[in-house]
Motif scaffolding. Structure first.
Motif, PDB file in Angstrom:
ATOM      1  N   ASP A  41      52.513  33.222  29.299  1.00 20.78           N
ATOM      2  CA  ASP A  41      51.375  33.751  28.546  1.00 20.78           C
ATOM      3  C   ASP A  41      50.187  33.641  29.494  1.00 20.78           C
ATOM      4  OD1 ASP A  41      49.141  34.168  26.948  1.00 20.78           O
ATOM      5  OD2 ASP A  41      50.026  33.227  25.193  1.00 20.78           O
ATOM      6  N   LEU A  42      49.751  34.758  30.063  1.00 16.18           N
ATOM      7  CA  LEU A  42      48.783  34.700  31.154  1.00 16.18           C
ATOM      8  C   LEU A  42      47.441  34.129  30.737  1.00 16.18           C
ATOM      9  CD1 LEU A  42      49.386  37.950  33.240  1.00 16.18           C
ATOM     10  CD2 LEU A  42      50.423  35.680  33.464  1.00 16.18           C
ATOM     11  N   ASP A  43      46.991  34.398  29.504  1.00 13.59           N
ATOM     12  CA  ASP A  43      45.684  33.873  29.116  1.00 13.59           C
ATOM     13  C   ASP A  43      45.732  32.366  28.870  1.00 13.59           C
ATOM     14  OD1 ASP A  43      47.210  35.117  26.961  1.00 13.59           O
ATOM     15  OD2 ASP A  43      45.662  34.371  25.608  1.00 13.59           O
ATOM     16  N   GLN A  79      40.970  31.814  33.072  1.00 13.25           N
ATOM     17  CA  GLN A  79      39.831  32.493  33.685  1.00 13.25           C
ATOM     18  C   GLN A  79      39.893  34.006  33.510  1.00 13.25           C
ATOM     19  OE1 GLN A  79      42.329  30.868  35.256  1.00 13.25           O
ATOM     20  NE2 GLN A  79      42.453  31.380  37.441  1.00 13.25           N
ATOM     21  N   ILE A  80      41.040  34.553  33.093  1.00 12.93           N
ATOM     22  CA  ILE A  80      41.135  35.995  32.912  1.00 12.93           C
ATOM     23  C   ILE A  80      40.470  36.453  31.626  1.00 12.93           C
ATOM     24  CG2 ILE A  80      43.312  36.004  34.188  1.00 12.93           C
ATOM     25  CD1 ILE A  80      44.752  36.685  31.573  1.00 12.93           C
ATOM     26  N   TRP A  96      45.774  43.832  28.194  1.00 13.90           N
ATOM     27  CA  TRP A  96      44.912  44.428  27.173  1.00 13.90           C
ATOM     28  C   TRP A  96      43.800  43.457  26.776  1.00 13.90           C
ATOM     29  CZ3 TRP A  96      46.545  49.335  25.659  1.00 13.90           C
ATOM     30  CH2 TRP A  96      45.907  49.911  24.562  1.00 13.90           C
ATOM     31  N   ASP A  97      42.569  43.862  26.901  1.00 18.80           N
ATOM     32  CA  ASP A  97      41.366  43.104  26.546  1.00 18.80           C
ATOM     33  C   ASP A  97      41.071  41.921  27.478  1.00 18.80           C
ATOM     34  OD1 ASP A  97      40.767  44.843  24.542  1.00 18.80           O
ATOM     35  OD2 ASP A  97      40.745  43.381  22.920  1.00 18.80           O
ATOM     36  N   ALA A  98      41.965  41.623  28.430  1.00 19.89           N
ATOM     37  CA  ALA A  98      41.658  40.587  29.414  1.00 19.89           C
ATOM     38  C   ALA A  98      41.463  41.180  30.793  1.00 19.89           C
ATOM     39  CB  ALA A  98      42.772  39.539  29.457  1.00 19.89           C
ATOM     40  N   GLY A  99      41.777  42.456  30.982  1.00 14.90           N
ATOM     41  CA  GLY A  99      41.553  43.124  32.254  1.00 14.90           C
ATOM     42  C   GLY A  99      42.819  43.253  33.076  1.00 14.90           C
ATOM     43  N   LEU A 146      45.794  35.345  41.683  1.00 18.15           N
ATOM     44  CA  LEU A 146      45.053  35.831  42.842  1.00 18.15           C
ATOM     45  C   LEU A 146      43.682  36.372  42.455  1.00 18.15           C
ATOM     46  CD1 LEU A 146      47.876  37.753  44.748  1.00 18.15           C
ATOM     47  CD2 LEU A 146      47.045  35.428  45.171  1.00 18.15           C
ATOM     48  N   GLY A 147      43.613  37.154  41.397  1.00 22.64           N
ATOM     49  CA  GLY A 147      42.348  37.757  40.995  1.00 22.64           C
ATOM     50  C   GLY A 147      42.479  38.458  39.665  1.00 22.64           C
TER      51      GLY A 147
END
Length: 605
Positions: free
Chosen positions: A228-230, A235-236, A268-271, A286-287
């Motif tokens: 789950d990336l968020d 920071q995203i 979606w919504d986090a970029g 990375l970014g």
């Protein structure tokens, strides 16, 4: 009846935990947004026109309107998804011979039963100790009896005679439970890493929505990691604007850059998020990007609005200097909501949309949770404008709306959040059916404020706050107002590929995309996908739905349109993919209502 982003199979209690999606219709997972209505309607189109683009050929496939989805191209063959969005019949993959781009011809069809591919169509060559050949990976979204989730893998070394290597493989867990079917996935992307090969899947049903499979032996594909990336990389997530709350993976690409496997994940919504996935079990941040507020593309047309934030799909340019992202938006109208009495903003989305240009202003009435078995919803005043204020929890949003509508006398509904570690002052979207304009899910504190009640978010998160607003059902509260305003269609971002927060250099939209005169009657004017040129670092191609096929060139860190094509009678493009034939670059595009188009950019070099 109006249906807004209806997610199949959502029922039961509302509490979410451990990354498992809520079941009341809150949009906290990919399935609710991806399902059914994601790819818009078919009403209207722009007039035919073209510039610097030659239509090389087109092939009508045996499909129904709205059936064709994504397209992938490999070694002289195009693979087009036959989607399940308009029925679960004839789902599968069309295989088209395009070795002569001017004369494409149908070569094969890979049928599916009960499930359908859509976004995830990709073919690559893998050479591992277990397999050496060309494989096609497709996603599965269940649409009927006998359907499966997960990913399918086919051997297309001989594209005319594809062979199934794996069917319905993926993540067979949901929280702490093991399931009979793999999770539904919205997209898939595979890559060859030398001795190993991997695929990444968009898990439609869990908060841990980045599933990475080891497909070194395609017949024994196994899940090796999920993220789950968020949560992994907080920071995203950007804190403002408040509408950016539907945070999940939508699409991704992986590219070998300087010997490392680099993923661009469209969240979606986090970029757009850049990750080093060379070791899938230990991915590295990375970014990422933030959505500029106010929306910079809308600002060019004199509009001051919040960014929509729908990070849909992205690619690296040929030289890896840039990341180009497609920001999808089917709703050219957004919601403005305020507590008139306190002159404070209400943070809510449109579950059942307010008619464009309409305003509803009226008194609020607390109606409790409005679930079957609860205290009955009191009738509103038919001689006044009343807004039913509903507390999230226990039952689905659709059940709540049905009970408010049955009570009668209300002009709109506002839903505010329940207690729980995944709720309280968090805002989320909603999937709901009904006829009354319905807004939400607003932060819990805003619901308490409407009825002049004190609120502690810390107590709410700890579970020590009140379970419901401490006022009787039927209590009248503050005056509320809701209105819709034009905020434009989806468009394109240009970012510098760099570590940390990536700099947004420019945005691009078709001219009609931010003109209110084109808000209705001309089809969906949102971008869907981007394909970057594989022979030039400055060219990119876009599939707009009713906006047609578009070509841009990067000039001085700006995206400048240099070509376009819209067919007679209009287009409805979904996918776009470049390919090389005879030393020339061509572009394949999938038209939802027709089939395959093949283009060539003819502008100046």
């Amino acid at each position: 009846m109006i249906t807004s982003l209806v997610a199949a199979g959502l029922s039961g209690v509302a509490q979410a935990h451990d990354g498992v999606s809520s079941t009341d219709g809150a949009i906290d997972n990919a399935q609710a947004t991806h399902a059914h209505d994601q790819h818009g309607g078919s009403g209207g189109h722009l007039p035919a026109s073209s510039d610097n683009v030659r239509l090389v050929s087109k092939l009508q496939l045996d499909s129904v309107e709205g059936k064709i989805a994504d397209v992938g191209v490999y070694k002289g063959y195009a693979y087009l998804a036959s989607w399940g969005g308009v029925g679960c019949d004839n789902t599968g993959v069309h295989v088209v011979d395009i070795r002569n781009p001017g004369k494409p011809k149908k070569a094969a069809f890979i049928p599916q039963t009960g499930s359908a591919p859509g976004e995830g169509i990709q073919t690559i060559h893998i050479s591992t100790p277990a397999f050496n050949g060309d494989i096609l990976v497709t996603n599965n979204e269940i649409c009927g009896d006998g359907g499966v989730g997960g990913m399918n893998i086919y051997d297309v070394t001989d594209p005319v005679h594809p062979k199934t290597l794996a069917h319905g493989v993926g993540d067979f867990t949901l929280g702490d439970e093991t399931t009979a079917l793999a999770r539904e996935i919205h997209s898939a992307f595979a890559w060859d890493a030398g001795e190993k090969a991997y695929a990444v899947l968009v898990d439609n049903e869990e908060g841990t929505d980045v599933d990475i499979m080891d497909i070194t032996d395609p017949t024994k594909a196994t899940l090796v990691a999920e993220y789950d990336l968020d949560e992994a990389f907080p920071q995203i997530v950007q804190s403002a604007p408040a509408n950016l709350t539907e945070i999940f993976l939508h699409d991704m690409v992986v590219k070998n850059i300087h010997g490392r496997q680099i993923m661009a994940a469209s969240y979606w919504d986090a970029g757009y998020v850049l990750l080093d996935v060379t070791d899938p079990k230990k991915i590295k941040y990375l970014g990422d990007t933030d959505f500029t507020d106010p929306d910079p593309e809308a600002a060019e047309s004199g509009l001051t609005v919040a960014p929509e934030g729908n990070g849909h799909q992205a690619e690296f340019t040929l030289d890896n200097r840039y990341v180009i992202g497609a920001d999808e938006d089917f709703g050219p109208y957004a919601l403005s909501a305020r507590n008139v009495t306190d002159n404070t903003a209400i943070t809510a989305g449109q579950g059942i949309p307010l008619a464009p240009g309409r305003t509803v202003t009226g008194g609020s009435v607390y109606v409790g949770r409005a679930c079957n078995g609860d205290t009955a919803v009191p009738a509103g005043d038919p001689a006044a404008v009343d807004v039913a204020v509903v507390e999230r929890g226990v039952c689905t949003f659709t059940e709540k709306v049905a009970n408010v509508e049955a009570a009668g006398g209300y002009d709109a509904i506002l839903v505010f959040n329940r207690t729980g570690s995944d709720a309280c002052d968090a805002q989320s979207g909603m999937s709901v059916e009904g006829t009354l304009p319905t807004f939400g899910v607003a932060p819990r504190s805003q619901g308490f404020t409407i009825f002049d009640q004190p609120y502690s978010n810390a107590d709410c998160l700890a579970g020590t706050g009140p379970a419901t607003v401490p006022v009787p059902v039927g209590t009248k509260g503050d005056q509320l107002t809701f209105s819709s305003h034009f905020d434009g269609w989806g468009y394109v971002h240009l970012y510098r590929n760099e570590r940390g927060k990536m700099t947004e250099l420019d945005t691009y939209a078709i001219p009609e995309g931010h003109d209110p005169a084109y808000a209705s009657g001309f089809g969906d004017l949102s971008v869907h996908e981007v394909a970057t040129s594989q022979v030039r670092s400055d060219l990119a191609y876009f599939s707009y739905y009713a906006g047609g096929f578009r070509v841009t060139k990067i000039k001085n860190n700006k995206l400048v349109e240099v070509g376009h094509f819209i067919d007679k009678g209009g287009n409805n493009f979904w996918g776009v993919q470049t390919f090389n034939c005879g030393g020339q670059e061509y572009v394949a595009a999938s038209d939802r209502d027709y089939g395959l188009y093949i283009f060539k950019y003819t502008g100046q070099q």
